[in-house]
Design a protein around this motif. Sequence first.
Motif, PDB file in Angstrom:
ATOM      1  N   TYR A 138       0.838  -1.203   0.000  1.00 51.68           N
ATOM      2  CA  TYR A 138       0.000   0.000   0.000  1.00 51.68           C
ATOM      3  C   TYR A 138       0.874   1.254   0.000  1.00 51.68           C
ATOM      4  O   TYR A 138       0.597   2.218  -0.729  1.00 51.68           O
ATOM      5  CB  TYR A 138      -0.908  -0.008   1.231  1.00 51.68           C
ATOM      6  CG  TYR A 138      -1.885   1.144   1.274  1.00 51.68           C
ATOM      7  CD1 TYR A 138      -3.043   1.116   0.502  1.00 51.68           C
ATOM      8  CD2 TYR A 138      -1.649   2.258   2.081  1.00 51.68           C
ATOM      9  CE1 TYR A 138      -3.947   2.175   0.531  1.00 51.68           C
ATOM     10  CE2 TYR A 138      -2.542   3.315   2.114  1.00 51.68           C
ATOM     11  CZ  TYR A 138      -3.687   3.271   1.333  1.00 51.68           C
ATOM     12  OH  TYR A 138      -4.567   4.323   1.363  1.00 51.68           O
ATOM     13  N   THR A 139       1.933   1.221   0.790  1.00 53.95           N
ATOM     14  CA  THR A 139       2.878   2.350   0.809  1.00 53.95           C
ATOM     15  C   THR A 139       3.529   2.527  -0.561  1.00 53.95           C
ATOM     16  O   THR A 139       3.736   3.656  -1.023  1.00 53.95           O
ATOM     17  CB  THR A 139       3.964   2.108   1.878  1.00 53.95           C
ATOM     18  OG1 THR A 139       3.336   1.952   3.160  1.00 53.95           O
ATOM     19  CG2 THR A 139       4.942   3.265   1.931  1.00 53.95           C
ATOM     20  N   ALA A 140       3.842   1.427  -1.223  1.00 53.86           N
ATOM     21  CA  ALA A 140       4.438   1.507  -2.562  1.00 53.86           C
ATOM     22  C   ALA A 140       3.472   2.151  -3.547  1.00 53.86           C
ATOM     23  O   ALA A 140       3.878   2.942  -4.412  1.00 53.86           O
ATOM     24  CB  ALA A 140       4.813   0.102  -3.034  1.00 53.86           C
ATOM     25  N   TRP A 141       2.176   1.822  -3.412  1.00 53.75           N
ATOM     26  CA  TRP A 141       1.178   2.457  -4.284  1.00 53.75           C
ATOM     27  C   TRP A 141       1.120   3.961  -4.034  1.00 53.75           C
ATOM     28  O   TRP A 141       1.035   4.749  -4.977  1.00 53.75           O
ATOM     29  CB  TRP A 141      -0.191   1.826  -4.041  1.00 53.75           C
ATOM     30  CG  TRP A 141      -1.315   2.592  -4.691  1.00 53.75           C
ATOM     31  CD1 TRP A 141      -1.614   2.634  -6.022  1.00 53.75           C
ATOM     32  CD2 TRP A 141      -2.247   3.446  -4.032  1.00 53.75           C
ATOM     33  NE1 TRP A 141      -2.694   3.454  -6.243  1.00 53.75           N
ATOM     34  CE2 TRP A 141      -3.100   3.986  -5.026  1.00 53.75           C
ATOM     35  CE3 TRP A 141      -2.458   3.821  -2.702  1.00 53.75           C
ATOM     36  CZ2 TRP A 141      -4.138   4.858  -4.733  1.00 53.75           C
ATOM     37  CZ3 TRP A 141      -3.492   4.687  -2.412  1.00 53.75           C
ATOM     38  CH2 TRP A 141      -4.313   5.207  -3.416  1.00 53.75           C
ATOM     39  N   GLU A 142       1.161   4.357  -2.777  1.00 55.23           N
ATOM     40  CA  GLU A 142       1.106   5.787  -2.448  1.00 55.23           C
ATOM     41  C   GLU A 142       2.266   6.551  -3.067  1.00 55.23           C
ATOM     42  O   GLU A 142       2.116   7.691  -3.498  1.00 55.23           O
ATOM     43  CB  GLU A 142       1.120   5.968  -0.928  1.00 55.23           C
ATOM     44  CG  GLU A 142      -0.179   5.553  -0.252  1.00 55.23           C
ATOM     45  CD  GLU A 142      -0.140   5.797   1.249  1.00 55.23           C
ATOM     46  OE1 GLU A 142      -1.082   6.408   1.782  1.00 55.23           O
ATOM     47  OE2 GLU A 142       0.865   5.388   1.893  1.00 55.23           O
ATOM     48  N   SER A 143       3.442   5.928  -3.107  1.00 57.04           N
ATOM     49  CA  SER A 143       4.628   6.604  -3.651  1.00 57.04           C
ATOM     50  C   SER A 143       4.905   6.210  -5.103  1.00 57.04           C
ATOM     51  O   SER A 143       5.915   6.618  -5.677  1.00 57.04           O
ATOM     52  CB  SER A 143       5.858   6.259  -2.803  1.00 57.04           C
ATOM     53  OG  SER A 143       6.090   4.866  -2.792  1.00 57.04           O
ATOM     54  N   MET A 144       3.985   5.404  -5.683  1.00 55.89           N
ATOM     55  CA  MET A 144       4.130   4.921  -7.063  1.00 55.89           C
ATOM     56  C   MET A 144       5.484   4.224  -7.275  1.00 55.89           C
ATOM     57  O   MET A 144       6.180   4.431  -8.272  1.00 55.89           O
ATOM     58  CB  MET A 144       3.968   6.076  -8.054  1.00 55.89           C
ATOM     59  CG  MET A 144       2.597   6.732  -8.017  1.00 55.89           C
ATOM     60  SD  MET A 144       1.234   5.537  -8.312  1.00 55.89           S
ATOM     61  CE  MET A 144       1.475   5.188 -10.046  1.00 55.89           C
ATOM     62  N   THR A 145       5.829   3.394  -6.317  1.00 57.02           N
ATOM     63  CA  THR A 145       7.090   2.650  -6.379  1.00 57.02           C
ATOM     64  C   THR A 145       6.826   1.235  -6.897  1.00 57.02           C
ATOM     65  O   THR A 145       6.036   0.496  -6.306  1.00 57.02           O
ATOM     66  CB  THR A 145       7.734   2.544  -4.984  1.00 57.02           C
ATOM     67  OG1 THR A 145       7.930   3.858  -4.463  1.00 57.02           O
ATOM     68  CG2 THR A 145       9.072   1.808  -5.055  1.00 57.02           C
ATOM     69  N   PRO A 146       7.489   0.821  -7.974  1.00 54.53           N
ATOM     70  CA  PRO A 146       7.288  -0.542  -8.493  1.00 54.53           C
ATOM     71  C   PRO A 146       7.723  -1.594  -7.474  1.00 54.53           C
ATOM     72  O   PRO A 146       8.695  -1.395  -6.736  1.00 54.53           O
ATOM     73  CB  PRO A 146       8.181  -0.588  -9.750  1.00 54.53           C
ATOM     74  CG  PRO A 146       8.389   0.846 -10.118  1.00 54.53           C
ATOM     75  CD  PRO A 146       8.399   1.611  -8.828  1.00 54.53           C
ATOM     76  N   ILE A 147       6.987  -2.694  -7.457  1.00 61.89           N
ATOM     77  CA  ILE A 147       7.245  -3.786  -6.517  1.00 61.89           C
ATOM     78  C   ILE A 147       7.690  -5.037  -7.283  1.00 61.89           C
ATOM     79  O   ILE A 147       7.094  -5.401  -8.294  1.00 61.89           O
ATOM     80  CB  ILE A 147       5.968  -4.123  -5.712  1.00 61.89           C
ATOM     81  CG1 ILE A 147       5.681  -3.025  -4.692  1.00 61.89           C
ATOM     82  CG2 ILE A 147       6.094  -5.464  -5.005  1.00 61.89           C
ATOM     83  CD1 ILE A 147       6.692  -2.943  -3.561  1.00 61.89           C
ATOM     84  N   ASN A 148       8.753  -5.663  -6.790  1.00 57.72           N
ATOM     85  CA  ASN A 148       9.194  -6.946  -7.330  1.00 57.72           C
ATOM     86  C   ASN A 148       8.543  -8.048  -6.490  1.00 57.72           C
ATOM     87  O   ASN A 148       8.868  -8.222  -5.318  1.00 57.72           O
ATOM     88  CB  ASN A 148      10.726  -7.048  -7.267  1.00 57.72           C
ATOM     89  CG  ASN A 148      11.252  -8.329  -7.882  1.00 57.72           C
ATOM     90  OD1 ASN A 148      10.792  -9.420  -7.574  1.00 57.72           O
ATOM     91  ND2 ASN A 148      12.249  -8.192  -8.748  1.00 57.72           N
ATOM     92  N   ILE A 149       7.599  -8.761  -7.096  1.00 56.34           N
ATOM     93  CA  ILE A 149       6.827  -9.759  -6.354  1.00 56.34           C
ATOM     94  C   ILE A 149       7.721 -10.873  -5.810  1.00 56.34           C
ATOM     95  O   ILE A 149       7.557 -11.323  -4.665  1.00 56.34           O
ATOM     96  CB  ILE A 149       5.715 -10.353  -7.236  1.00 56.34           C
ATOM     97  CG1 ILE A 149       4.662  -9.276  -7.542  1.00 56.34           C
ATOM     98  CG2 ILE A 149       5.049 -11.555  -6.566  1.00 56.34           C
ATOM     99  CD1 ILE A 149       3.942  -8.759  -6.314  1.00 56.34           C
ATOM    100  N   ALA A 150       8.665 -11.323  -6.608  1.00 56.89           N
ATOM    101  CA  ALA A 150       9.539 -12.425  -6.173  1.00 56.89           C
ATOM    102  C   ALA A 150      10.322 -12.037  -4.927  1.00 56.89           C
ATOM    103  O   ALA A 150      10.418 -12.814  -3.963  1.00 56.89           O
ATOM    104  CB  ALA A 150      10.484 -12.823  -7.302  1.00 56.89           C
TER     105      ALA A 150
END
Length: 527
Positions: free
Chosen positions: A176-188
């Motif tokens: 959720y924090t990554a969405w707020e800052s528009m930071t891409p997430i590596n699922i692996a």
Amino acid sequence: MEQVHLLLSATTAHLSSLQSSTIIAIAASIVAFLLLPIIFRRSNWRNAPPGPTGWPVIGYLPYLTDRLHEDLHKFSFTYGPIFSLRMGQKPAIVVSSPDITREILKHKDLTFSSRTITEAVRCVTYDATSLVFVPYGARWRLLRKILTTELFSSRSIELLQPARKHQVRVLLKNLYTAWESMTPINIADSTFVVSANLVSNLVCSKNLFDNTKKEGRELKEMVWEILEVVGAPNLADLIPSLKVLDPQGLKRRVWKVVKRFDDFFEKLIDERLEERKKGVKINENGRMDMLDVFMDYRSDKKDDELKEFSRVDIKGMLSDMFVAGTDTSSSTVEWGMTEILRKPTVYKKILAELDEVVGRNRFVEEADIPKLTYFQAVVKEVFRLHPGVPLLIPRRTGEACEVCGYNVPKHTIVFVNVWGMARDPKVWPDPHEFNPERFVGREIDVKGQDFELLPFGTGRRSCVGMPLGHRMVHYSLASLMHSFEWNFSADILEDMSEKVGITLQKAKTLVGIPKPRLSESVYRQKE
């Protein structure tokens, strides 16, 4: 002048004749060399299962690639559900049918309960002291009993539930924090840290990793390096005379990683010894972690070969936990997300079921999983197409035996190609299709009794951590699907290529920005 011309003509004719003879001789030599395996050995051994005939000494190794599970699957269409080949100087059989798998891993499980110990395995497991690779016998029975009764019993798994919940909630809030800052997430990477922290809670009752720091990524790289080396066919193992040379450098390569793991394990053990010396109480809920279980073990039985566990023994078990217990679950979750998002109809059905059972005002709980019947079918289909270990962990015959009327020599390497079985139209209709409906309403499970679906293996050497791994794949994947919308690029989703080791990772990992689909208050609530 005419004499010179005649001399040159004669010389040219002689050279031409010599060249023709040379060409014929070379061609004959090549043909003879190609026929050597047929001339000297028409089968791999007396009354062997059918199979490709390799060369003397090197066997069939020149024709195998690093994608061994694919090579062996292709051979099964030519040679059948059980076939033989020589890997260097080692005899091997490959099984790729549920019925023959049932015969060897259920009815003849005792004969097939040993492991092939390679040079890389000896390095990683402290000379095969860990449960996964220790030779079958009294020591294996003791280790298996301790783990199943103390660490993976129903009671222990329940006592670990708060740790599982905490790890998944931390992941969801970080997303959720990554969405707020528009930071891409590596699922692996993110799901690996969840697995690593669960293992560290099991081992020492602590969270040792943070997905915002480099330690988690470094551990993932170290684990993968080991899985890649241990999974690679090693000439030094298959042709023993080459052992001293380490021609592929695999032993040298794995030692570098093992040294870093060893330092990590030494630190964990020293910290626990210091805590015990000071009388620090680690667990308030009565659950014993792995370090305490193995440090406390004492046997007063006269016939027990193991009176207590040494430091090396404990490090061998730590190696099992961190290497075998981290990558498989996180990789399965990533494959699951990929398959689901490539199938919009499946994705919609999952979301509809999650919203009906869970709603949008809270996170998924483990208690919700049994009510998610379609989702459970989806996970079975993920396990089918993407088993954690495609060839299981190879077994070795403890004695010569007979299988399906064929002779199998003592110390034969045994591959069970569960990856290949999943793609066999004789076993599964439309085998390459991701179709969860094939499991809806069917009484088929992944826990070792249905031999067409064995992601955790079966029999004596089945995965001891199955109760935890099975729960975490369901819980993590359901939470990720329920809490966020995912929009990965088409090229990432369509690229299904694999990175090969003992396990199969997605070569092009999922990277993207999640979008929340629940109420904002859900992500901000305190535990």
